[in-house]
Write a protein that holds these residues in place. Structure first.
Motif, PDB file in Angstrom:
ATOM      1  N   GLU A 109       0.906  -1.535  -0.066  1.00 37.56           N
ATOM      2  CA  GLU A 109       0.364  -0.267   0.318  1.00 37.56           C
ATOM      3  C   GLU A 109       1.068   1.488   0.379  1.00 37.56           C
ATOM      4  OE1 GLU A 109      -3.044  -0.556   3.180  1.00 37.56           O
ATOM      5  OE2 GLU A 109      -4.425  -2.095   1.529  1.00 37.56           O
ATOM      6  N   ASP A 110       1.931   1.267   0.944  1.00 40.75           N
ATOM      7  CA  ASP A 110       3.179   2.012   0.679  1.00 40.75           C
ATOM      8  C   ASP A 110       3.930   1.913   0.121  1.00 40.75           C
ATOM      9  OD1 ASP A 110       0.987   4.170   2.002  1.00 40.75           O
ATOM     10  OD2 ASP A 110       0.799   2.604   3.350  1.00 40.75           O
ATOM     11  N   ILE A 111       4.653   2.803   0.123  1.00 41.97           N
ATOM     12  CA  ILE A 111       6.312   2.801  -0.999  1.00 41.97           C
ATOM     13  C   ILE A 111       7.074   3.889  -0.787  1.00 41.97           C
ATOM     14  CG2 ILE A 111       7.860   1.835  -2.773  1.00 41.97           C
ATOM     15  CD1 ILE A 111       5.813   0.295  -4.199  1.00 41.97           C
ATOM     16  N   TYR A 112       8.543   4.068  -0.066  1.00 40.66           N
ATOM     17  CA  TYR A 112       9.154   4.909  -0.284  1.00 40.66           C
ATOM     18  C   TYR A 112      10.388   5.289  -0.741  1.00 40.66           C
ATOM     19  CZ  TYR A 112       5.854   5.642   4.096  1.00 40.66           C
ATOM     20  OH  TYR A 112       5.350   5.571   4.787  1.00 40.66           O
ATOM     21  N   ILE A 113      10.992   6.260  -1.743  1.00 36.88           N
ATOM     22  CA  ILE A 113      11.865   5.903  -2.383  1.00 36.88           C
ATOM     23  C   ILE A 113      12.938   7.128  -2.107  1.00 36.88           C
ATOM     24  CG2 ILE A 113      12.546   6.027  -4.804  1.00 36.88           C
ATOM     25  CD1 ILE A 113       9.169   6.202  -4.390  1.00 36.88           C
ATOM     26  N   LEU A 114      14.034   6.787  -1.614  1.00 36.57           N
ATOM     27  CA  LEU A 114      15.004   7.483  -1.447  1.00 36.57           C
ATOM     28  C   LEU A 114      15.732   8.253  -2.010  1.00 36.57           C
ATOM     29  CD1 LEU A 114      15.860   5.800   2.193  1.00 36.57           C
ATOM     30  CD2 LEU A 114      13.560   7.236   1.451  1.00 36.57           C
ATOM     31  N   GLY A 115      16.320   9.513  -2.439  1.00 33.38           N
ATOM     32  CA  GLY A 115      17.425  10.069  -2.995  1.00 33.38           C
ATOM     33  C   GLY A 115      18.014  11.336  -2.170  1.00 33.38           C
ATOM     34  N   LYS A 116      19.763  11.596  -2.836  1.00 36.68           N
ATOM     35  CA  LYS A 116      20.025  12.213  -2.433  1.00 36.68           C
ATOM     36  C   LYS A 116      20.451  13.722  -3.358  1.00 36.68           C
ATOM     37  CE  LYS A 116      23.562  13.529   1.755  1.00 36.68           C
ATOM     38  NZ  LYS A 116      22.891  14.611   2.229  1.00 36.68           N
ATOM     39  N   VAL A 164      23.751   5.729   1.616  1.00 33.16           N
ATOM     40  CA  VAL A 164      23.627   4.908   1.930  1.00 33.16           C
ATOM     41  C   VAL A 164      23.917   4.144   3.834  1.00 33.16           C
ATOM     42  CG1 VAL A 164      25.408   2.764   2.742  1.00 33.16           C
ATOM     43  CG2 VAL A 164      25.501   4.076   0.746  1.00 33.16           C
ATOM     44  N   SER A 165      24.041   5.324   4.392  1.00 35.75           N
ATOM     45  CA  SER A 165      23.425   5.676   5.970  1.00 35.75           C
ATOM     46  C   SER A 165      22.086   5.089   5.892  1.00 35.75           C
ATOM     47  CB  SER A 165      24.749   6.910   7.097  1.00 35.75           C
ATOM     48  OG  SER A 165      24.141   7.655   5.904  1.00 35.75           O
ATOM     49  N   ASN A 166      21.501   6.288   5.473  1.00 35.71           N
ATOM     50  CA  ASN A 166      19.987   6.238   5.337  1.00 35.71           C
ATOM     51  C   ASN A 166      19.312   4.587   4.986  1.00 35.71           C
ATOM     52  OD1 ASN A 166      20.462   9.096   3.224  1.00 35.71           O
ATOM     53  ND2 ASN A 166      19.733   9.272   5.486  1.00 35.71           N
ATOM     54  N   GLY A 213      17.271  11.620   0.947  1.00 34.31           N
ATOM     55  CA  GLY A 213      17.187  10.240   2.104  1.00 34.31           C
ATOM     56  C   GLY A 213      17.299  10.833   3.537  1.00 34.31           C
ATOM     57  N   GLY A 214      17.995  12.159   3.448  1.00 34.33           N
ATOM     58  CA  GLY A 214      18.726  12.962   4.634  1.00 34.33           C
ATOM     59  C   GLY A 214      17.188  13.053   5.873  1.00 34.33           C
ATOM     60  N   GLU A 215      15.879  13.559   5.105  1.00 34.63           N
ATOM     61  CA  GLU A 215      15.364  14.034   6.166  1.00 34.63           C
ATOM     62  C   GLU A 215      14.399  12.802   6.838  1.00 34.63           C
ATOM     63  OE1 GLU A 215      15.554  17.445   5.980  1.00 34.63           O
ATOM     64  OE2 GLU A 215      13.255  17.584   6.361  1.00 34.63           O
ATOM     65  N   LEU A 216      14.604  11.338   6.536  1.00 29.91           N
ATOM     66  CA  LEU A 216      13.971  10.383   6.678  1.00 29.91           C
ATOM     67  C   LEU A 216      14.187  10.419   8.873  1.00 29.91           C
ATOM     68  CD1 LEU A 216      13.295   7.868   5.842  1.00 29.91           C
ATOM     69  CD2 LEU A 216      15.163   6.471   6.203  1.00 29.91           C
ATOM     70  N   LYS A 217      15.163  10.449   8.711  1.00 31.50           N
ATOM     71  CA  LYS A 217      15.011  10.556  10.239  1.00 31.50           C
ATOM     72  C   LYS A 217      14.220  11.398  11.311  1.00 31.50           C
ATOM     73  CE  LYS A 217      19.801  12.899   9.793  1.00 31.50           C
ATOM     74  NZ  LYS A 217      19.368  12.671   8.964  1.00 31.50           N
ATOM     75  N   HIS A 218      13.672  12.934  10.169  1.00 36.26           N
ATOM     76  CA  HIS A 218      13.341  13.587  11.748  1.00 36.26           C
ATOM     77  C   HIS A 218      11.573  13.391  10.796  1.00 36.26           C
ATOM     78  CE1 HIS A 218      17.282  15.971  11.301  1.00 36.26           C
ATOM     79  NE2 HIS A 218      17.063  16.480   9.938  1.00 36.26           N
ATOM     80  N   THR A 262       9.836  10.429   9.213  1.00 31.97           N
ATOM     81  CA  THR A 262       9.037   9.762   8.536  1.00 31.97           C
ATOM     82  C   THR A 262      10.124   8.448   8.563  1.00 31.97           C
ATOM     83  OG1 THR A 262       9.291  10.960   6.391  1.00 31.97           O
ATOM     84  CG2 THR A 262       8.736   8.730   5.829  1.00 31.97           C
ATOM     85  N   LEU A 263      10.713   8.185   9.375  1.00 32.35           N
ATOM     86  CA  LEU A 263      10.907   6.973   9.852  1.00 32.35           C
ATOM     87  C   LEU A 263      10.589   6.020  10.941  1.00 32.35           C
ATOM     88  CD1 LEU A 263      13.894   5.535   9.779  1.00 32.35           C
ATOM     89  CD2 LEU A 263      15.408   6.422  11.622  1.00 32.35           C
TER      90      LEU A 263
END
Ligand code: F6R
Length: 575
Positions: free
Chosen positions: A444-451, A507-509, A478-483, A485-486
């Motif tokens: 139902e949900d997919i996340y796509i990370l890019g920097k 890679v760290s995300n 990607g860097g916003e994840l930890k703020h 959405t994680l």
């Protein structure tokens, strides 16, 4: 949105209208209809669904008609229903009308039309009743009166059975008239009739045309005849058909390497001087503001990054958010990016920027479009006609063009192995993509990370997942994840990461999501799922194409109408 078609003349109106309406379906496909004039009788056929549903009636009624008008609808005012389908008829059935656009003051006009019976919930129907009401003054006067009264954007074709004429009215929405030897063709887009004639008159805002027995007279609202010669279209259609593919989307993704190769050749040869002129316009101003919508906005996000890298003060504003509060002045170049060249939000941004003193540049795909015609300088992306509602080959050609311009500014320009690498990417990853599509199709949900440059690509892939696969998707930095959405990442949540290099920050995300149990899918040259070339600079293209393939296969495996997703249209000509 919506597509208008019309024909008058010696060819078979049924066959011609059918063909034209099929070519206009990209403008909407909620419902279809046509009205035919034989002698002084009008026969109408219409209903929900696409042209296939009424095809037989169109062919039959059209075969005995002198002329006809047709419509393919994308619902704005009133849901998709038989009643709301165009054409709309006047009370006495003297007039029949098709409309594209929005008549903003339709309620007010309707309130003044006591005694008229309305059958639909549309804004369009008021036009036909208003003109009938005022026709005692003469139909032409009634048409002018309507144009003076109506607010909003419209392209209208109105058939008058009594005087056997067709009136065409334009303000804001496109309307083209094709001039044949013994036929007149009418359409929202000349592509609809360009296999019959290459001679076109483009109606301008505030003008109307009278088609009387194959004679076309264009007038302005003061009644003054506007004499001009038809333009001759140079554009030739490459192919109209799926060439053995199940869907246009699949065919258009396959065309991407060839489109880039052809574009590069053109930009280096016949279009080379045009590119230089375009760059001069860009560098002649203090700043560049890119504006676009949807997929073209994602290409523009990349474009502004490319331009900034070579020292151009470039920023990007999504067209629907463009307003007078932005710092636009005589020292600004507005760079509009649009596949169709007809997107209303982009056209509005152009108008606003022009009023504020900016010059206008554009990058478009469809030749002879309104945006092209309203620009001081224009570059075509030469991707050929794109039939699938979702943009694929035009996205990659937009990005390629913007990158090419930036490289030229820096004095460096070469295509390298991009086309052949893309060919291999498509060829080698077919099975892998299908496997991942199977894994993701019920999510139902997919996340796509890019920097960095991968962020617009992540946004683009997420747009495609929503549009084609009907999956809620979020493309993010990607860097916003930890703020925040994680918090949504749990065991099995699919997260696609775009990883151009082994040492990418992303890679760290990726580790952050993996350690929360996410189903991590890496689009990367080092991924164990896919085979991608290790060419950092071109990774934008490889990851975008893989993302397109993936969304295509998810949509196809789910049995969705990938070429024509629900509620959408290819050309968005309303605000
Ligand atoms: C998505 C898509 C749309 C268009 C948008 C702008 O796949 O195709 O988001 O990109 O409607 O259209 P154009 O580029 O014609 O201005």
């Amino acid at each position: 949105m919506c597509g208008i078609a019309g024909h008058y003349g010696s060819s078979d109106t049924g066959e011609v209208l059918l063909d034209m309406l099929k070519r206009l379906e990209y403008r909407g496909y909620d419902s279809t209809g046509a009205a035919f004039l034989s002698g002084s009788d009008i026969s109408t056929v219409k209903g929900t669904g696409d042209i296939e549903k009424i095809k037989e009636n169109v062919v039959f009624l059209g075969s005995v008609a002198d002329g006809g008008i047709g419509h393919t609808r994308w619902a704005t005012h009133g849901r998709a229903s038989d009643e709301n389908a165009h054409p709309h008829s006047s009370c006495e059935n003297r007039f029949s009308l098709v409309h594209n656009g929005i008549i903003e003051n339709h309620r007010k006009i309707k309130s003044e039309l006591g005694g008229h019976k309305f059958y639909s919930e549309t804004d369009s129907e008021v036009a036909v009743h208003y003109i009938e009401e005022k026709s005692t003054l003469g139909v032409e006067n009634a048409v002018v009166s309507f144009m003076e009264k109506a607010k909003g954007s419209y392209a209208v074709a109105l058939m008058d059975s009594k005087e056997e004429r067709v009136f065409l009215l334009k303000n804001g929405s496109p309307l083209a008239i094709g001039i044949g030897k013994k036929d007149v063709f009418i359409a929202s887009d000349p592509f609809a009739f360009h296999s019959y004639t290459d001679r076109v008159l483009f109606l301008r805002d505030g003008e109307y045309a009278v088609v009387d027995n194959c004679d076309v007279t264009i007038k302005n609202l003061d009644g003054a005849v506007q004499k001009r010669k038809p333009e001759v279209l140079e554009w030739k259609e490459r192919s109209f058909g799926k060439n053995g593919y199940r869907h246009y989307m699949q065919k258009e993704i396959r065309e991407i390497p060839g489109c880039i190769e052809r574009l590069e050749k053109l930009l280096e040869t016949v279009e080379s001087e045009k590119v230089d002129g375009f760059i001069d316009a860009l560098l002649g101003k203090d700043k560049v503001v890119l504006t676009a919508s949807g997929t073209s906005h994602h290409a523009s996000m990349l474009g502004s990054r490319f331009l900034r890298k070579v020292g151009v003060d470039a920023r990007v504003v999504v067209a629907s958010e463009f307003g007078e509060n932005f710092e636009i002045d005589e020292e600004t170049l507005l760079l509009a990016v649009s596949q169709s060249g007809e997107t209303k939000d982009v056209l509005d941004a152009i108008e606003t920027a022009r009023k504020m003193g900016a010059d206008i540049a554009s990058i478009t795909n469809t030749p002879h479009s309104t945006i092209q015609r309203r620009s001081d300088v224009n570059l075509g992306i030469h991707a050929g006609r794109e039939f699938c509602v979702a943009a694929t080959k035009t996205f990659t050609n937009q990005v390629y063009t913007l990158r090419k311009i930036s490289k030229r500014i820096r004095g460096r320009s070469s295509v390298g192995n991009l086309p052949s690498n893309l060919k291999n990417t498509i060829k080698k990853n077919g099975e892998a993509v299908k496997k991942v599509a199977e894994e993701l199709k019920n999510k139902e949900d997919i996340y796509i990370l890019g920097k960095g440059e991968m962020h617009p690509v992540a946004e683009e892939i997420s747009l495609k997942l929503k549009e084609i696969a009907y999956i809620h998707a979020e493309g993010m930095m990607g860097g916003e994840l930890k703020h925040g959405t994680l918090a949504l990442i749990e065991e099995g949540t699919p997260v696609i990461s775009l990883v151009p290099r082994r040492n990418s920050d992303i890679v760290s995300n990726l580790k952050e999501v993996k350690s929360r149990g996410a189903n991590s899918i890496e689009i990367s040259p080092f991924s164990d799922r896919f085979e991608l070339p290790d060419e950092d600079e071109d990774f934008i293209f490889f990851s975008a194409v893989l993302g397109f393939m993936l969304t295509y296969w998810i949509g196809r495996k789910k049995g969705l109408p990938v070429d024509r997703p629900r509620n959408l249209a290819k050309s968005v000509t309303v605000r």
